[in-house]
Design an enzyme around this catalytic site. Sequence first.
Site, PDB file in Angstrom:
ATOM      1  N   LYS A  79      47.139  10.915  -4.702  1.00 60.14           N
ATOM      2  CA  LYS A  79      46.155  10.639  -3.652  1.00 60.14           C
ATOM      3  C   LYS A  79      44.884  11.441  -3.922  1.00 60.14           C
ATOM      4  O   LYS A  79      44.958  12.609  -4.359  1.00 60.14           O
ATOM      5  CB  LYS A  79      46.753  11.007  -2.288  1.00 60.14           C
ATOM      6  CG  LYS A  79      45.899  10.611  -1.098  1.00 60.14           C
ATOM      7  CD  LYS A  79      46.630  10.904   0.215  1.00 60.14           C
ATOM      8  CE  LYS A  79      45.822  10.510   1.432  1.00 60.14           C
ATOM      9  NZ  LYS A  79      46.526  10.773   2.700  1.00 60.14           N
ATOM     10  N   SER A 154      46.858   7.010   5.877  1.00 62.13           N
ATOM     11  CA  SER A 154      45.747   7.036   4.965  1.00 62.13           C
ATOM     12  C   SER A 154      46.123   6.991   3.489  1.00 62.13           C
ATOM     13  O   SER A 154      45.248   6.749   2.656  1.00 62.13           O
ATOM     14  CB  SER A 154      44.911   8.298   5.207  1.00 62.13           C
ATOM     15  OG  SER A 154      45.668   9.455   4.948  1.00 62.13           O
ATOM     16  N   SER A 178      50.553   9.604   7.537  1.00 64.57           N
ATOM     17  CA  SER A 178      49.894   8.982   6.383  1.00 64.57           C
ATOM     18  C   SER A 178      50.729   8.788   5.129  1.00 64.57           C
ATOM     19  O   SER A 178      50.259   8.135   4.190  1.00 64.57           O
ATOM     20  CB  SER A 178      48.652   9.778   6.005  1.00 64.57           C
ATOM     21  OG  SER A 178      47.610   9.425   6.867  1.00 64.57           O
TER      22      SER A 178
HETATM   23  N1  GLN Z   1      46.456   7.814  11.241  1.00 64.38           N
HETATM   24  C1  GLN Z   1      46.403   9.193  11.540  1.00 64.38           C
HETATM   25  C2  GLN Z   1      44.967   9.637  11.621  1.00 64.38           C
HETATM   26  O1  GLN Z   1      44.131   8.834  11.508  1.00 64.38           O
HETATM   27  C3  GLN Z   1      47.155   9.996  10.515  1.00 64.38           C
HETATM   28  C4  GLN Z   1      46.400  10.267   9.296  1.00 64.38           C
HETATM   29  C5  GLN Z   1      47.119  11.180   8.331  1.00 64.38           C
HETATM   30  O2  GLN Z   1      48.310  11.418   8.454  1.00 64.38           O
HETATM   31  N2  GLN Z   1      46.355  11.739   7.403  1.00 64.38           N
HETATM   32  O3  GLN Z   1      44.658  10.776  11.801  1.00 64.38           O
END
Ligand code: GLN
Length: 486
Positions: A79, A154, A178
């Site tokens: 990532k 994400s 994410s």
């Molecule tokens: N969807 C969640 C957010 O927007 C989690 C994102 C994540 O785990 N980085 O913060």
Amino acid sequence: MKLYFETVHSLHDKIVNKEIKAAEVAQAVVSRLEETEGKVGAYLDVESEKALNAAKKTDEKIAKGEEIGFLEGIPGAIKDNICTKGVKTTCASKILENFVPPYNATVIDKLTAANYAFLGKANMDEFAMGGSTENSAYKTTHNPWDLERVPGGSSGGSAAAVAAGSAYWALGSDTGGSIRQPASFCGVVGLKPTYGRVSRYGLVAYASSLDQIGPITRDVTDAANILNIIAGHDEMDSTSSKKAVPDFTKSLTKDVKGLKIGCPKEYFADGMDAETEKSVRGAIDALKAMGAEVVDISLPHTKYAISAYYLIAPAEAATNLQRYDGVSYGARVDGEDIVSLMTNTRTAKFGNEVKRRIMIGNYALSAGYYDAYYLKALKVRTLIKQDFEDAFKSVDIIATPTAPTPAFKIGEMADPLQMYLQDIYTVPINLAGVPGISVPCGFTAKNLPIGLQLIGKPLDEETILRVAYAYEQAHDWKDKRAGGDA
Ligand code: GLN
């Protein structure tokens, strides 16, 4: 099965047994990447040469009769918020468009020591803020099961690459879901370790008290093996745990007889998506049939989790992102004076979702509102943590859906609040700091994957991996591949 769709452990065995050359394994995934990337868009940077060279070295070692490690010669994606020395790490943001880290994240050092084959940097929501990968400043990643849909986020690029056959494995990060939610949307396995199990050093911070790195793989065995490589205390991350790291593969094959699995009623509320409920309940019944005991439990503060998370995470993000000011760090857009330079830089280089969170976070932290918002959210976080502690007095693990729906269409969640509500089943786990894994547990009528989430006690990844493994062995979901051309 096509080579590019195989698991890391099966390829590793074949390389060791000289049934196949690592060079062929690496070439298969590189060719597949070239074929699918135009449609899927999982990568921000592709490093095919590095992957092929690593495989060549693996073959030389095999020829000399030397032993090789689990990941050797089997390319994976990282990532783009995990620092890779000498390779751009943009967090899918324009503010870091030219950032080449002068150091590796600790997980990358560990992977390097394990002679891993690096294939490239995976797309993501900008600074890991989002649940669809649509917030990337560079491109939208498409779900390999249905190109009109999102891969989740994400870590959407990581999950899409593993599902598409354009990476054998990937690393993601999980602050509020994410790793698990994209794994669920893409029909692969995603493991968020306990907070502190894996070093965060070199993971570009989003919300430091919640962030955690973990593997995205095609099966549970691969996830356990990769966790073995990346876990452990790191003196560069004072929040990393000093507890001994077990061999996570050792307990995989223990059966689940007598284990107590809790089903929280708040996660199976009226009006939930019928196909998700059917698959997840079916998975829990299957575990019962294997001898696990299933009990109803309550996590009473679940309904406050989204509100608490969307104050705490933006508050930490607002603080962490102060460093991108055009002076000390990142891109710069000039101005007449220092204030306009900073304003111009941040206005031009941050995307809308990032700006929204910086504003929410600074508001929640500002004098006069701190007690009402930030401090209160921290108190709610404690109550959510206590919910899990209470539940774990009577159960060994907790089983829930990973996400309330299967993958949605690109553009469908235009309202940010709608998108935030998607995180209801994953954020409590980060707020509590406990480990969670998503494993495929079925498909909708439209052939979209559904994920089962298994949640464990702090530092007890072993039990969730073991239950996930037992479930996986009894079903053929793990053998299904996107595009139907396994
Ligand atoms: N969807 C969640 C957010 O927007 C989690 C994102 C994540 O785990 N980085 O913060």
